[in-house]
Design a protein around this motif. Structure first.
Motif, PDB file in Angstrom:
ATOM      1  N   ARG A  72       0.992  -0.967   0.435  1.00 53.75           N
ATOM      2  CA  ARG A  72      -0.276   0.372  -0.098  1.00 53.75           C
ATOM      3  C   ARG A  72       0.859   1.242   0.167  1.00 53.75           C
ATOM      4  O   ARG A  72       1.642   1.205   0.541  1.00 53.75           O
ATOM      5  CB  ARG A  72      -0.906   0.147   1.170  1.00 53.75           C
ATOM      6  CG  ARG A  72      -2.049  -1.526   1.234  1.00 53.75           C
ATOM      7  CD  ARG A  72      -3.168  -1.149   2.515  1.00 53.75           C
ATOM      8  NE  ARG A  72      -1.914  -1.429   3.643  1.00 53.75           N
ATOM      9  CZ  ARG A  72      -1.217  -2.764   3.861  1.00 53.75           C
ATOM     10  NH1 ARG A  72      -1.210  -3.840   3.446  1.00 53.75           N
ATOM     11  NH2 ARG A  72      -0.330  -2.898   5.388  1.00 53.75           N
ATOM     12  N   LEU A  73       0.985   2.398  -0.854  1.00 53.33           N
ATOM     13  CA  LEU A  73       1.866   3.015  -1.160  1.00 53.33           C
ATOM     14  C   LEU A  73       0.628   4.491  -1.032  1.00 53.33           C
ATOM     15  O   LEU A  73      -0.677   4.309  -1.304  1.00 53.33           O
ATOM     16  CB  LEU A  73       1.974   3.084  -2.659  1.00 53.33           C
ATOM     17  CG  LEU A  73       2.987   3.003  -2.709  1.00 53.33           C
ATOM     18  CD1 LEU A  73       3.322   2.361  -4.152  1.00 53.33           C
ATOM     19  CD2 LEU A  73       4.336   3.194  -1.635  1.00 53.33           C
ATOM     20  N   THR A  74       0.481   5.215  -0.121  1.00 54.60           N
ATOM     21  CA  THR A  74       0.178   6.955  -0.019  1.00 54.60           C
ATOM     22  C   THR A  74       1.050   8.151  -0.216  1.00 54.60           C
ATOM     23  O   THR A  74       1.787   8.290   0.251  1.00 54.60           O
ATOM     24  CB  THR A  74      -0.430   6.810   1.628  1.00 54.60           C
ATOM     25  OG1 THR A  74      -1.418   5.331   1.383  1.00 54.60           O
ATOM     26  CG2 THR A  74      -1.643   7.996   1.992  1.00 54.60           C
ATOM     27  N   MET A  75       0.463   9.471  -0.844  1.00 61.62           N
ATOM     28  CA  MET A  75       0.983  10.389  -1.298  1.00 61.62           C
ATOM     29  C   MET A  75      -0.044  11.043  -2.231  1.00 61.62           C
ATOM     30  O   MET A  75      -0.630  11.058  -2.614  1.00 61.62           O
ATOM     31  CB  MET A  75       2.917  10.017  -1.898  1.00 61.62           C
ATOM     32  CG  MET A  75       2.072   9.287  -3.456  1.00 61.62           C
ATOM     33  SD  MET A  75       3.564   8.574  -4.735  1.00 61.62           S
ATOM     34  CE  MET A  75       3.729   6.880  -3.239  1.00 61.62           C
ATOM     35  N   THR A  76       0.990  11.852  -2.237  1.00 57.65           N
ATOM     36  CA  THR A  76       0.009  13.002  -3.506  1.00 57.65           C
ATOM     37  C   THR A  76       0.282  12.873  -5.130  1.00 57.65           C
ATOM     38  O   THR A  76       1.817  12.040  -5.084  1.00 57.65           O
ATOM     39  CB  THR A  76       0.691  14.582  -2.826  1.00 57.65           C
ATOM     40  OG1 THR A  76       2.102  14.926  -3.170  1.00 57.65           O
ATOM     41  CG2 THR A  76       0.559  15.057  -1.408  1.00 57.65           C
ATOM     42  N   GLY A  77      -0.518  13.028  -5.508  1.00 58.27           N
ATOM     43  CA  GLY A  77      -0.126  13.366  -6.845  1.00 58.27           C
ATOM     44  C   GLY A  77       1.282  13.473  -7.744  1.00 58.27           C
ATOM     45  O   GLY A  77       1.715  13.569  -7.853  1.00 58.27           O
ATOM     46  N   ASP A  78       1.138  15.132  -6.874  1.00 57.10           N
ATOM     47  CA  ASP A  78       2.902  15.893  -7.044  1.00 57.10           C
ATOM     48  C   ASP A  78       4.062  15.032  -7.048  1.00 57.10           C
ATOM     49  O   ASP A  78       4.803  14.909  -7.413  1.00 57.10           O
ATOM     50  CB  ASP A  78       2.812  16.845  -6.380  1.00 57.10           C
ATOM     51  CG  ASP A  78       2.389  18.531  -7.253  1.00 57.10           C
ATOM     52  OD1 ASP A  78       1.833  17.480  -8.623  1.00 57.10           O
ATOM     53  OD2 ASP A  78       1.925  19.262  -6.998  1.00 57.10           O
ATOM     54  N   ASP A  79       3.993  14.113  -5.582  1.00 54.99           N
ATOM     55  CA  ASP A  79       4.995  13.079  -4.706  1.00 54.99           C
ATOM     56  C   ASP A  79       5.795  12.270  -6.031  1.00 54.99           C
ATOM     57  O   ASP A  79       6.614  11.698  -6.099  1.00 54.99           O
ATOM     58  CB  ASP A  79       5.204  12.966  -3.686  1.00 54.99           C
ATOM     59  CG  ASP A  79       5.151  14.809  -3.035  1.00 54.99           C
ATOM     60  OD1 ASP A  79       5.589  14.882  -3.240  1.00 54.99           O
ATOM     61  OD2 ASP A  79       4.791  14.324  -1.964  1.00 54.99           O
ATOM     62  N   LEU A  80       4.775  11.936  -6.001  1.00 55.83           N
ATOM     63  CA  LEU A  80       4.249  10.731  -6.908  1.00 55.83           C
ATOM     64  C   LEU A  80       4.751  11.015  -9.219  1.00 55.83           C
ATOM     65  O   LEU A  80       6.170  10.411  -9.162  1.00 55.83           O
ATOM     66  CB  LEU A  80       2.753   9.821  -7.215  1.00 55.83           C
ATOM     67  CG  LEU A  80       2.998   8.805  -8.498  1.00 55.83           C
ATOM     68  CD1 LEU A  80       4.154   7.916  -8.257  1.00 55.83           C
ATOM     69  CD2 LEU A  80       1.298   8.438  -8.590  1.00 55.83           C
ATOM     70  N   VAL A  81       4.941  12.251  -9.345  1.00 55.32           N
ATOM     71  CA  VAL A  81       5.066  13.031 -10.959  1.00 55.32           C
ATOM     72  C   VAL A  81       6.526  12.788 -10.170  1.00 55.32           C
ATOM     73  O   VAL A  81       7.737  12.330 -11.256  1.00 55.32           O
ATOM     74  CB  VAL A  81       4.513  12.911 -11.366  1.00 55.32           C
ATOM     75  CG1 VAL A  81       4.949  14.175 -12.815  1.00 55.32           C
ATOM     76  CG2 VAL A  81       2.903  12.963 -10.734  1.00 55.32           C
ATOM     77  N   ALA A  82       7.273  13.169  -9.182  1.00 56.55           N
ATOM     78  CA  ALA A  82       8.250  13.255  -8.857  1.00 56.55           C
ATOM     79  C   ALA A  82       9.175  12.812  -9.034  1.00 56.55           C
ATOM     80  O   ALA A  82      10.161  12.409  -9.264  1.00 56.55           O
ATOM     81  CB  ALA A  82       8.501  14.706  -7.812  1.00 56.55           C
TER      82      ALA A  82
END
Length: 115
Positions: A72-82
């Motif tokens: 399970r991963l949890t993060m913001t979209g910006d962090d995923l893209v970065a």
């Protein structure tokens, strides 16, 4: 703020990156596990699996994950893209709490090779 499409594209790129690795990294990515990635700022969850070193997204759901995936991963979209773009190092993001990774102990030992 990253869009749902940008996040999905980042997961596809991450899958391609994992599939193109070799050695210990390839072995670590060769798990067969269910996967969820909750994007907090968009309140969407990508659900799927890691299979044969690839991430396969099977569905996109509104809100947090409905079922507990093995990874399970949890993060913001910006962090995923970065992270996928190489601008944010996963271990630092995880250590600072920007990214949450939850998995069984044995899976965490395997996944640490990817870091």
């Amino acid at each position: 703020m990253a869009t749902i499409e940008e996040c999905r594209s980042a997961l596809d790129k991450l899958s391609d990156n994992l599939a193109g690795t070799g050695g210990d990294v390839r072995a670590a990515a060769a798990l067969d596990r269910s996967l969820s990635c909750h994007i907090t700022d968009l309140d969407v969850t990508f659900v799927g699996c890691v299979e044969d070193g690839r991430i396969e997204v099977l569905d996109t759901l509104q809100g947090p994950p409905r079922e507990k995936a093995e990874i399970r991963l949890t993060m913001t979209g910006d962090d995923l893209v970065a992270m996928v773009g190489g601008e944010l190092h996963f271990a630092r993001a995880w250590g600072s709490g920007r990214v949450r990774l939850e998995a069984g102990f044995r899976d965490l030992l395997q996944l640490r090779k990817l870091l």
